[in-house]
Write an enzyme that holds these catalytic residues in place. Structure first.
Site, PDB file in Angstrom:
ATOM      1  N   GLN A 125       0.970  -1.322   0.151  1.00 38.48           N
ATOM      2  CA  GLN A 125      -0.018  -0.129   0.177  1.00 38.48           C
ATOM      3  C   GLN A 125       0.759   1.427  -0.022  1.00 38.48           C
ATOM      4  O   GLN A 125       1.656   1.366   0.778  1.00 38.48           O
ATOM      5  CB  GLN A 125      -0.759  -0.123   1.120  1.00 38.48           C
ATOM      6  CG  GLN A 125      -1.827   1.084   1.365  1.00 38.48           C
ATOM      7  CD  GLN A 125      -2.282   1.201   2.775  1.00 38.48           C
ATOM      8  OE1 GLN A 125      -1.710   0.889   3.659  1.00 38.48           O
ATOM      9  NE2 GLN A 125      -3.569   1.975   2.666  1.00 38.48           N
TER      10      GLN A 125
ATOM     11  N   GLU B 207     -10.650  -1.102   6.052  1.00 38.36           N
ATOM     12  CA  GLU B 207      -9.252  -1.464   6.868  1.00 38.36           C
ATOM     13  C   GLU B 207      -9.786  -1.298   8.313  1.00 38.36           C
ATOM     14  O   GLU B 207      -9.257  -2.550   8.906  1.00 38.36           O
ATOM     15  CB  GLU B 207      -8.001  -0.643   6.463  1.00 38.36           C
ATOM     16  CG  GLU B 207      -6.886  -0.848   7.155  1.00 38.36           C
ATOM     17  CD  GLU B 207      -5.802   0.091   6.599  1.00 38.36           C
ATOM     18  OE1 GLU B 207      -6.207   1.148   5.958  1.00 38.36           O
ATOM     19  OE2 GLU B 207      -4.557  -0.117   6.963  1.00 38.36           O
TER      20      GLU B 207
ATOM     21  N   GLU C 284      -5.051   8.983  17.723  1.00 38.27           N
ATOM     22  CA  GLU C 284      -5.322  10.458  18.233  1.00 38.27           C
ATOM     23  C   GLU C 284      -6.467  10.756  17.241  1.00 38.27           C
ATOM     24  O   GLU C 284      -7.447  11.398  17.615  1.00 38.27           O
ATOM     25  CB  GLU C 284      -4.387  11.340  17.975  1.00 38.27           C
ATOM     26  CG  GLU C 284      -3.234  11.290  19.138  1.00 38.27           C
ATOM     27  CD  GLU C 284      -2.041   9.992  18.880  1.00 38.27           C
ATOM     28  OE1 GLU C 284      -2.296   9.419  17.777  1.00 38.27           O
ATOM     29  OE2 GLU C 284      -1.284   9.874  19.991  1.00 38.27           O
TER      30      GLU C 284
HETATM   31  C1  LIG Z   1       3.569  -0.785  11.133  1.00 38.84           C
HETATM   32  C2  LIG Z   1       3.193   0.511  10.427  1.00 38.84           C
HETATM   33  C3  LIG Z   1       2.803  -0.006   8.955  1.00 38.84           C
HETATM   34  C4  LIG Z   1       2.369   0.808   8.159  1.00 38.84           C
HETATM   35  N1  LIG Z   1       2.128   0.569   6.692  1.00 38.84           N
HETATM   36  C5  LIG Z   1       1.748   1.441   5.867  1.00 38.84           C
HETATM   37  C6  LIG Z   1       1.735   1.191   4.567  1.00 38.84           C
HETATM   38  O1  LIG Z   1       1.473  -0.106   4.177  1.00 38.84           O
HETATM   39  N2  LIG Z   1       1.296   1.963   3.548  1.00 38.84           N
HETATM   40  C7  LIG Z   1       1.152   3.179   3.892  1.00 38.84           C
HETATM   41  O2  LIG Z   1       0.868   4.110   3.069  1.00 38.84           O
HETATM   42  N3  LIG Z   1       1.514   3.752   5.154  1.00 38.84           N
HETATM   43  C8  LIG Z   1       1.801   2.847   6.194  1.00 38.84           C
HETATM   44  N4  LIG Z   1       2.129   3.306   7.408  1.00 38.84           N
HETATM   45  C9  LIG Z   1       1.993   4.716   7.884  1.00 38.84           C
HETATM   46  C10 LIG Z   1       0.912   5.090   8.870  1.00 38.84           C
HETATM   47  O3  LIG Z   1      -0.394   5.042   7.999  1.00 38.84           O
HETATM   48  C11 LIG Z   1       1.217   6.570   9.260  1.00 38.84           C
HETATM   49  O4  LIG Z   1       2.295   6.279  10.002  1.00 38.84           O
HETATM   50  C12 LIG Z   1      -0.107   7.364   9.906  1.00 38.84           C
HETATM   51  O5  LIG Z   1      -1.106   7.597   9.245  1.00 38.84           O
HETATM   52  C13 LIG Z   1       0.478   8.375  10.461  1.00 38.84           C
HETATM   53  O6  LIG Z   1       1.049   9.324   9.958  1.00 38.84           O
HETATM   54  P1  LIG Z   1       2.597   9.921  10.249  1.00 38.84           P
HETATM   55  O7  LIG Z   1       3.406   8.722  10.525  1.00 38.84           O
HETATM   56  O8  LIG Z   1       2.892  10.860   9.075  1.00 38.84           O
HETATM   57  O9  LIG Z   1       2.458  11.065  11.574  1.00 38.84           O
HETATM   58  P2  LIG Z   1       1.932  12.311  11.657  1.00 38.84           P
HETATM   59  O10 LIG Z   1       0.540  12.513  10.895  1.00 38.84           O
HETATM   60  O11 LIG Z   1       2.811  13.122  11.430  1.00 38.84           O
HETATM   61  O12 LIG Z   1       1.506  12.263  13.090  1.00 38.84           O
HETATM   62  C14 LIG Z   1       2.158  12.483  14.248  1.00 38.84           C
HETATM   63  C15 LIG Z   1       1.566  12.625  15.393  1.00 38.84           C
HETATM   64  O13 LIG Z   1       0.675  13.743  15.501  1.00 38.84           O
HETATM   65  C16 LIG Z   1      -0.782  13.442  15.940  1.00 38.84           C
HETATM   66  N5  LIG Z   1      -1.634  14.025  14.923  1.00 38.84           N
HETATM   67  C17 LIG Z   1      -1.557  14.389  13.772  1.00 38.84           C
HETATM   68  N6  LIG Z   1      -2.618  15.205  13.354  1.00 38.84           N
HETATM   69  C18 LIG Z   1      -3.357  15.195  14.402  1.00 38.84           C
HETATM   70  C19 LIG Z   1      -4.411  15.975  14.462  1.00 38.84           C
HETATM   71  N7  LIG Z   1      -4.943  16.721  13.635  1.00 38.84           N
HETATM   72  N8  LIG Z   1      -5.284  16.012  15.875  1.00 38.84           N
HETATM   73  C20 LIG Z   1      -4.583  15.208  16.675  1.00 38.84           C
HETATM   74  N9  LIG Z   1      -3.262  14.604  16.718  1.00 38.84           N
HETATM   75  C21 LIG Z   1      -2.967  14.616  15.365  1.00 38.84           C
HETATM   76  C22 LIG Z   1      -0.766  11.695  15.427  1.00 38.84           C
HETATM   77  O14 LIG Z   1      -1.733  11.130  15.861  1.00 38.84           O
HETATM   78  C23 LIG Z   1       0.656  11.361  15.780  1.00 38.84           C
HETATM   79  O15 LIG Z   1       0.573  10.968  17.088  1.00 38.84           O
HETATM   80  C24 LIG Z   1       2.458   2.103   8.524  1.00 38.84           C
HETATM   81  C25 LIG Z   1       2.769   2.653   9.768  1.00 38.84           C
HETATM   82  C26 LIG Z   1       3.073   1.588  10.714  1.00 38.84           C
HETATM   83  C27 LIG Z   1       3.606   2.128  12.112  1.00 38.84           C
END
Ligand SMILES: Cc1cc2nc3c(=O)[nH]c(=O)nc-3n(C[C@H](O)[C@H](O)[C@H](O)COP(=O)(O)OP(=O)(O)OC[C@H]3O[C@@H](n4cnc5c(N)ncnc54)[C@H](O)[C@@H]3O)c2cc1C
Length: 379
Positions: free
Chosen positions: A125, A244, A361
């Site tokens: 994905q 999902e 969150e």
């Molecule tokens: C094990 C694992 C597998 C994954 N596999 C895939 C995959 O196969 N394909 C893929 O595309 N992605 C994948 N991901 C990525 C995952 O979808 C993202 O890590 C997730 O959506 C969070 O985005 P970010 O890491 O950019 O964090 P951010 O969006 O930068 O968030 C950082 C922190 O800020 C908080 N935050 C951000 N915005 C807000 C808000 N508006 N209000 C309150 N809190 C907020 C978040 O909750 C988090 O705690 C995977 C992640 C993990 C850990």
């Protein structure tokens, strides 16, 4: 909700149990986050598929058994209870396939689904980007019109399985002039070995390349690999996200099996009093999650669309998984620290549960605003 299963469902359960007892590998397969483990898991998918067990809910013509959603939930209970291997094809079978069945063309379904069911083509994905995780709509990877298709450029990240997978599906900005960030996105499938794709594995806590970053430099994708209409990617992707979180990513069978293993561990350690309540909570949690999921499945089968309540599912199973593994590690004491132990590995994976499939969150915000009617938080 009627929780009696039909004779056909019970027959499926018995047949699955017998098949699994005869086929589940006696020795656990190597981690699917290694090249050798990935190959072994792919072979396991082929073995399942040979007897139509890899995707029981799909139509027969694509490799399934037409067993429906309830059949799938029952199969999953048997699958995890039998201690069968983790599924390497899950991104494809649980995320892309429902999207294709709902929005793809008959040609796409006939071409993509059978090799997905057999593990011959394993999917990743490719949604997240370095600046687009929780706020997925801010993604900036582009799809530019070309003769007979599209040219993809940009960077994707945290793509599970992509280190060894064959193909990926993702969202791309095809109309940078669109008024709102959710508009002008297109949902496309692409080949991870195509010209212009660089796959760079990212190590996990245990050092294994569970994920990869994808760098795309004018990667050609034919029109036949666009899912739905160009520009409609957001709407289509949100149906995948609902699946999902709400139903398909984590079936209750997985947590029931883990809770039963936890009870066995607690007994083997002499039933220590200090852990009694936490062990009981894990069993109650797994059963509650099962009932909640069956309730969602009944509503879905009765024609309801799954809504914001799927966010409750997501928060619930991710926290249950963590609590379950933490209790097991406490019971094991220093022995639990052994990185190769199944509980230790499961714990490391459970740590990621509150992050992937949309962070908890964000799910809590959805619950607060859309289910409880609380005012919008400051963003
Ligand atoms: C094990 C694992 C597998 C994954 N596999 C895939 C995959 O196969 N394909 C893929 O595309 N992605 C994948 N991901 C990525 C995952 O979808 C993202 O890590 C997730 O959506 C969070 O985005 P970010 O890491 O950019 O964090 P951010 O969006 O930068 O968030 C950082 C922190 O800020 C908080 N935050 C951000 N915005 C807000 C808000 N508006 N209000 C309150 N809190 C907020 C978040 O909750 C988090 O705690 C995977 C992640 C993990 C850990």
């Amino acid at each position: 909700m009627d929780l009696t299963f039909s004779p056909a469902d019970e027959e499926l359960r018995a047949e699955a149990r017998a098949w699994l007892a005869a086929h589940v590998p006696r020795v656990p397969l190597p981690s699917l986050e290694t090249a050798a483990g990935f190959a072994a898991h792919r072979a396991w998918e082929a073995e399942l598929a040979a007897d139509h067990w890899s995707v029981v809910s799909w139509p027969r013509r694509y490799g399934g058994r037409d067993a429906g959603l309830l059949g799938w939930l029952l199969f999953e209970e048997e699958y995890w209870a039998a201690g069968a291997p983790g599924r390497v094809g899950q991104n494809g079978t649980d995320l892309l396939a429902p999207t294709l069945l709902a929005h793809g063309t008959p040609e796409q379904c006939a071409r993509v689904l059978p090799p997905m069911a057999s593990g011959e083509v394993v999917w990743a994905q490719a949604w997240s980007e370095p600046e687009a995780g929780s706020d997925l709509a801010s993604l900036s990877s582009r799809a530019v019109r070309a003769d007979g298709g599209w040219l993809l450029s940009g960077q994707k990240t945290w793509s599970s399985r992509a280190a060894f997978a064959d193909r990926a599906f993702g969202l791309f900005r095809s109309d940078p002039g669109a008024e709102r960030p959710h508009q002008g996105l297109t949902y496309l499938m692409f080949d991870l070995r195509a010209r212009g794709v660089t796959v760079r594995p990212i190590g996990r806590l245990d050092g294994r390349p569970a994920f990869a970053e994808l760098f795309l430099d004018e990667v050609f994708v034919p029109d036949g690999d666009v899912i739905g209409e160009p520009g409609q990617g957001w709407r289509i992707a949100m149906s995948t996200a609902g699946n999902e979180r709400g139903l398909t990513l984590r079936s209750p069978g997985r947590f029931l099996a883990a809770a039963h293993r936890l009870v066995a561990l607690w007994r083997a350690r002499g039933c220590p009093e200090h852990a009694r309540e936490r062990v009981a909570d894990a069993v109650i949690g797994a059963r509650a999650y099962r009932l909640f999921t069956y309730a969602a499945a009944s509503r879905f089968l009765a024609g309801d669309r799954l809504g914001p309540e799927t966010s409750m599912n997501k928060v619930f199973w991710s926290e249950l998984d963590l609590a379950l593994h933490e209790t097991a590690l406490d019971l094991l004491g220093p022995e639990g620290e052994a990185a190769e132990g199944a509980w230790a590995q499961g714990y490391v994976f459970a740590l990621a549960g509150p992050v992937y499939a949309g962070t908890n969150e964000i799910q809590r915000d959805i619950i607060a605003e859309r289910l409880l009617g609380l005012p919008k938080g400051r963003r």
